[in-house]
Design a protein around this motif. Sequence first.
Motif, PDB file in Angstrom:
ATOM      1  N   VAL A  10      -9.063  -8.945  -4.243  1.00 34.93           N
ATOM      2  CA  VAL A  10      -8.458  -9.520  -5.459  1.00 34.93           C
ATOM      3  C   VAL A  10      -8.595 -11.044  -5.373  1.00 34.93           C
ATOM      4  O   VAL A  10      -9.015 -11.582  -4.345  1.00 34.93           O
ATOM      5  CB  VAL A  10      -6.950  -9.158  -5.582  1.00 34.93           C
ATOM      6  N   SER A  11      -8.214 -11.733  -6.457  1.00 35.99           N
ATOM      7  CA  SER A  11      -8.265 -13.200  -6.426  1.00 35.99           C
ATOM      8  C   SER A  11      -7.044 -13.757  -5.685  1.00 35.99           C
ATOM      9  O   SER A  11      -6.033 -13.075  -5.527  1.00 35.99           O
ATOM     10  CB  SER A  11      -8.271 -13.743  -7.861  1.00 35.99           C
ATOM     11  N   MET A  12      -7.164 -15.016  -5.236  1.00 38.88           N
ATOM     12  CA  MET A  12      -6.026 -15.678  -4.570  1.00 38.88           C
ATOM     13  C   MET A  12      -4.849 -15.816  -5.533  1.00 38.88           C
ATOM     14  O   MET A  12      -3.697 -15.746  -5.133  1.00 38.88           O
ATOM     15  CB  MET A  12      -6.449 -17.041  -4.025  1.00 38.88           C
ATOM     16  N   ALA A  13      -5.162 -15.982  -6.821  1.00 41.44           N
ATOM     17  CA  ALA A  13      -4.093 -16.100  -7.830  1.00 41.44           C
ATOM     18  C   ALA A  13      -3.260 -14.819  -7.875  1.00 41.44           C
ATOM     19  O   ALA A  13      -2.035 -14.854  -8.008  1.00 41.44           O
ATOM     20  CB  ALA A  13      -4.688 -16.390  -9.197  1.00 41.44           C
ATOM     21  N   THR A  14      -3.948 -13.673  -7.726  1.00 40.52           N
ATOM     22  CA  THR A  14      -3.228 -12.386  -7.740  1.00 40.52           C
ATOM     23  C   THR A  14      -2.307 -12.277  -6.523  1.00 40.52           C
ATOM     24  O   THR A  14      -1.155 -11.861  -6.630  1.00 40.52           O
ATOM     25  CB  THR A  14      -4.225 -11.205  -7.767  1.00 40.52           C
ATOM     26  N   VAL A  15      -2.821 -12.671  -5.341  1.00 41.32           N
ATOM     27  CA  VAL A  15      -1.985 -12.643  -4.122  1.00 41.32           C
ATOM     28  C   VAL A  15      -0.759 -13.543  -4.324  1.00 41.32           C
ATOM     29  O   VAL A  15       0.373 -13.162  -4.007  1.00 41.32           O
ATOM     30  CB  VAL A  15      -2.783 -13.107  -2.878  1.00 41.32           C
ATOM     31  N   SER A  16      -1.005 -14.724  -4.881  1.00 47.72           N
ATOM     32  CA  SER A  16       0.091 -15.667  -5.125  1.00 47.72           C
ATOM     33  C   SER A  16       1.144 -15.052  -6.043  1.00 47.72           C
ATOM     34  O   SER A  16       2.352 -15.177  -5.813  1.00 47.72           O
ATOM     35  CB  SER A  16      -0.467 -16.953  -5.746  1.00 47.72           C
ATOM     36  N   ARG A  17       0.668 -14.354  -7.087  1.00 43.20           N
ATOM     37  CA  ARG A  17       1.612 -13.729  -8.033  1.00 43.20           C
ATOM     38  C   ARG A  17       2.445 -12.647  -7.333  1.00 43.20           C
ATOM     39  O   ARG A  17       3.641 -12.522  -7.564  1.00 43.20           O
ATOM     40  CB  ARG A  17       0.860 -13.153  -9.238  1.00 43.20           C
ATOM     41  N   VAL A  18       1.800 -11.869  -6.458  1.00 44.34           N
ATOM     42  CA  VAL A  18       2.518 -10.813  -5.724  1.00 44.34           C
ATOM     43  C   VAL A  18       3.575 -11.435  -4.803  1.00 44.34           C
ATOM     44  O   VAL A  18       4.734 -11.017  -4.790  1.00 44.34           O
ATOM     45  CB  VAL A  18       1.533  -9.936  -4.906  1.00 44.34           C
ATOM     46  N   VAL A  19       3.165 -12.457  -4.055  1.00 44.01           N
ATOM     47  CA  VAL A  19       4.074 -13.120  -3.096  1.00 44.01           C
ATOM     48  C   VAL A  19       5.281 -13.720  -3.816  1.00 44.01           C
ATOM     49  O   VAL A  19       6.410 -13.661  -3.338  1.00 44.01           O
ATOM     50  CB  VAL A  19       3.311 -14.214  -2.297  1.00 44.01           C
ATOM     51  N   ASN A  20       5.033 -14.280  -5.009  1.00 39.16           N
ATOM     52  CA  ASN A  20       6.117 -14.947  -5.738  1.00 39.16           C
ATOM     53  C   ASN A  20       6.883 -14.030  -6.684  1.00 39.16           C
ATOM     54  O   ASN A  20       7.731 -14.479  -7.455  1.00 39.16           O
ATOM     55  CB  ASN A  20       5.568 -16.152  -6.520  1.00 39.16           C
ATOM     56  N   GLY A  21       6.554 -12.718  -6.636  1.00 41.53           N
ATOM     57  CA  GLY A  21       7.311 -11.753  -7.439  1.00 41.53           C
ATOM     58  C   GLY A  21       7.009 -11.801  -8.920  1.00 41.53           C
ATOM     59  O   GLY A  21       7.806 -11.358  -9.750  1.00 41.53           O
ATOM     60  N   ASN A  22       5.866 -12.334  -9.284  1.00 41.77           N
ATOM     61  CA  ASN A  22       5.479 -12.392 -10.693  1.00 41.77           C
ATOM     62  C   ASN A  22       5.196 -10.967 -11.206  1.00 41.77           C
ATOM     63  O   ASN A  22       4.434 -10.223 -10.597  1.00 41.77           O
ATOM     64  CB  ASN A  22       4.222 -13.269 -10.829  1.00 41.77           C
ATOM     65  N   PRO A  23       5.818 -10.558 -12.333  1.00 41.60           N
ATOM     66  CA  PRO A  23       5.649  -9.178 -12.807  1.00 41.60           C
ATOM     67  C   PRO A  23       4.263  -8.865 -13.383  1.00 41.60           C
ATOM     68  O   PRO A  23       3.907  -7.704 -13.554  1.00 41.60           O
ATOM     69  CB  PRO A  23       6.726  -9.038 -13.900  1.00 41.60           C
ATOM     70  N   ARG A  69      -1.566  -2.490  -3.229  1.00 42.35           N
ATOM     71  CA  ARG A  69      -2.712  -2.761  -2.349  1.00 42.35           C
ATOM     72  C   ARG A  69      -2.531  -4.107  -1.634  1.00 42.35           C
ATOM     73  O   ARG A  69      -2.744  -4.207  -0.422  1.00 42.35           O
ATOM     74  CB  ARG A  69      -4.006  -2.747  -3.186  1.00 42.35           C
ATOM     75  N   VAL A  70      -2.103  -5.114  -2.400  1.00 44.85           N
ATOM     76  CA  VAL A  70      -1.911  -6.452  -1.821  1.00 44.85           C
ATOM     77  C   VAL A  70      -0.781  -6.430  -0.787  1.00 44.85           C
ATOM     78  O   VAL A  70      -0.910  -6.987   0.315  1.00 44.85           O
ATOM     79  CB  VAL A  70      -1.629  -7.498  -2.931  1.00 44.85           C
ATOM     80  N   LEU A  71       0.319  -5.767  -1.115  1.00 45.14           N
ATOM     81  CA  LEU A  71       1.459  -5.698  -0.185  1.00 45.14           C
ATOM     82  C   LEU A  71       1.067  -4.993   1.110  1.00 45.14           C
ATOM     83  O   LEU A  71       1.511  -5.363   2.197  1.00 45.14           O
ATOM     84  CB  LEU A  71       2.648  -4.978  -0.843  1.00 45.14           C
ATOM     85  N   LYS A  72       0.209  -3.957   0.985  1.00 41.64           N
ATOM     86  CA  LYS A  72      -0.243  -3.209   2.168  1.00 41.64           C
ATOM     87  C   LYS A  72      -1.061  -4.136   3.082  1.00 41.64           C
ATOM     88  O   LYS A  72      -0.878  -4.157   4.301  1.00 41.64           O
ATOM     89  CB  LYS A  72      -1.083  -2.005   1.722  1.00 41.64           C
ATOM     90  N   VAL A  73      -1.948  -4.933   2.477  1.00 42.34           N
ATOM     91  CA  VAL A  73      -2.774  -5.863   3.260  1.00 42.34           C
ATOM     92  C   VAL A  73      -1.896  -6.939   3.901  1.00 42.34           C
ATOM     93  O   VAL A  73      -2.080  -7.293   5.077  1.00 42.34           O
ATOM     94  CB  VAL A  73      -3.876  -6.499   2.371  1.00 42.34           C
ATOM     95  N   ILE A  74      -0.919  -7.448   3.145  1.00 45.46           N
ATOM     96  CA  ILE A  74       0.004  -8.463   3.675  1.00 45.46           C
ATOM     97  C   ILE A  74       0.706  -7.924   4.926  1.00 45.46           C
ATOM     98  O   ILE A  74       0.826  -8.605   5.944  1.00 45.46           O
ATOM     99  CB  ILE A  74       1.029  -8.885   2.595  1.00 45.46           C
ATOM    100  N   GLU A  75       1.119  -6.661   4.838  1.00 43.99           N
ATOM    101  CA  GLU A  75       1.809  -6.036   5.970  1.00 43.99           C
ATOM    102  C   GLU A  75       0.856  -5.834   7.149  1.00 43.99           C
ATOM    103  O   GLU A  75       1.183  -6.146   8.292  1.00 43.99           O
ATOM    104  CB  GLU A  75       2.399  -4.686   5.529  1.00 43.99           C
TER     105      GLU A  75
END
Length: 333
Positions: A17-30, A39-45
Motif C-alpha cells: 500500500v502507499s505510505m499515506a495509507t499506513v499513516s491513515r491506519v496508524v492515526n485511526g483515520n476512518p 492487512r496493514v495492522l497485520k504487517v505492523i504487528e
Amino acid sequence: MDKQTITIYDVAREANVSMATVSRVVNGNPNVKPATRQRVLKVIEELDYRPNAVARGLASKKTTTVGVIIPDVSNIFFASLARGIDDVATMYKYNIILANSDESGQKEVQVLNNLLAKQVDGLIYMGHTLSDDVRAKFSRSKTPVVLAGTIDPDEQVGSVNIDYKEASRFVVDKLVKDGNEKVAFISGSMDYSINRDYRLEGYKAALKENHLPYDESLIFATDYSYKAGESLWAKLTAIGATAAYVVDDELAVGVLNGMLDHGMSVPEDFQIITSNNTILTEMVRPKLTSISQPLYDMGAVAMRLLTKMMNKEEIEEKTILLPYDMIERNSTN
C-alpha cells in the motif's frame, strides 16, 4: 530486518500500500477499507513497527508530548492528580513525560528547562509554590501551562484547584464549634503562597467569626513529612492545643501517632482534621476526618484545559475551582 530501522516505508512495501495509507491506519483515520486496514495492522504487528513520535512531530511541528512537573512523586496527593492527567492525556493521544523536582526551587528550573528542550507541546505544573524564576520561564517559553493543585495568586497562569481559603475556614469553624478554643494550624513552609495567603487566611477568618484571638504560637510551619508531624506532640500539648487542622495527610498521620504514642486519646483529648483525603486517612486508627478534594478530577480537568490551550480553542475560564467536601471519620467528635 533490524527493529530499530523499520520505517513507515517498510510497512507500506510489505503491505503493498502507499505510505499515506499506513499513516491513515496508524492515526485511526476512518477512510481506509476494512480489508486494507487489517492487512496493514497485520504487517505492523509482524514487523513490530512503532511510529516515530519525533519524526511525526517534525512534520506537524508538534511532539504530542506534555511535560508534567511533580514536586514529590511519592506523595499520594500528587500521584492521584497525575492519574487524572494521564487518563485524559491518553484519551487525547498525548504522551506524558513525568519529571520529579524534589521540592527544590533550583531543580524545578532545571527540570523545566529539560522539558522545554524536549519541545513539549504543553506543561502541567504541580508544585507547592510558583517561584519568580519558574514564572519568568513560563512567560518566556510561550508553551501553554496549567497548574494543578498549585495557586497563582496573580491568576496569570491557568489553574485547577479547590477554594483552599474557604475549605480551611470551614473545617476550623467546625473544630471551634466542637468546643476547641485553641486550634493549631499545621502546614508546610509559609513561603508557599497556598499556605500563607489561602489556608492560613481561612484559619484566621474562622477564628474572627468565632471571636477568638489569633495566637501565633498555634501556627506550625514544618516539612511535609510523617517525622515532622510525629515530633510536634510535645509542643502542641505544652501550649494547650486541643485540636489541629493539618494541610497534608502524611503530616497529619505523624501528628496522630505522636499523640497516641504519648498516651493521648484521639478524638477525646485531641481532634484532627486533615486536608487531602488520600488513602492514608483510612489506613490509620482512628481514621482521619478530612477535607475531600476531587484529586483525580483536578488532574483530569487540568489536562483537558491544557488540550484546549494547545489547540487554541476558546476558553471561558482558566482559573477553575472544583467543589470540595468534608468526610467525617473518627479523629473528630
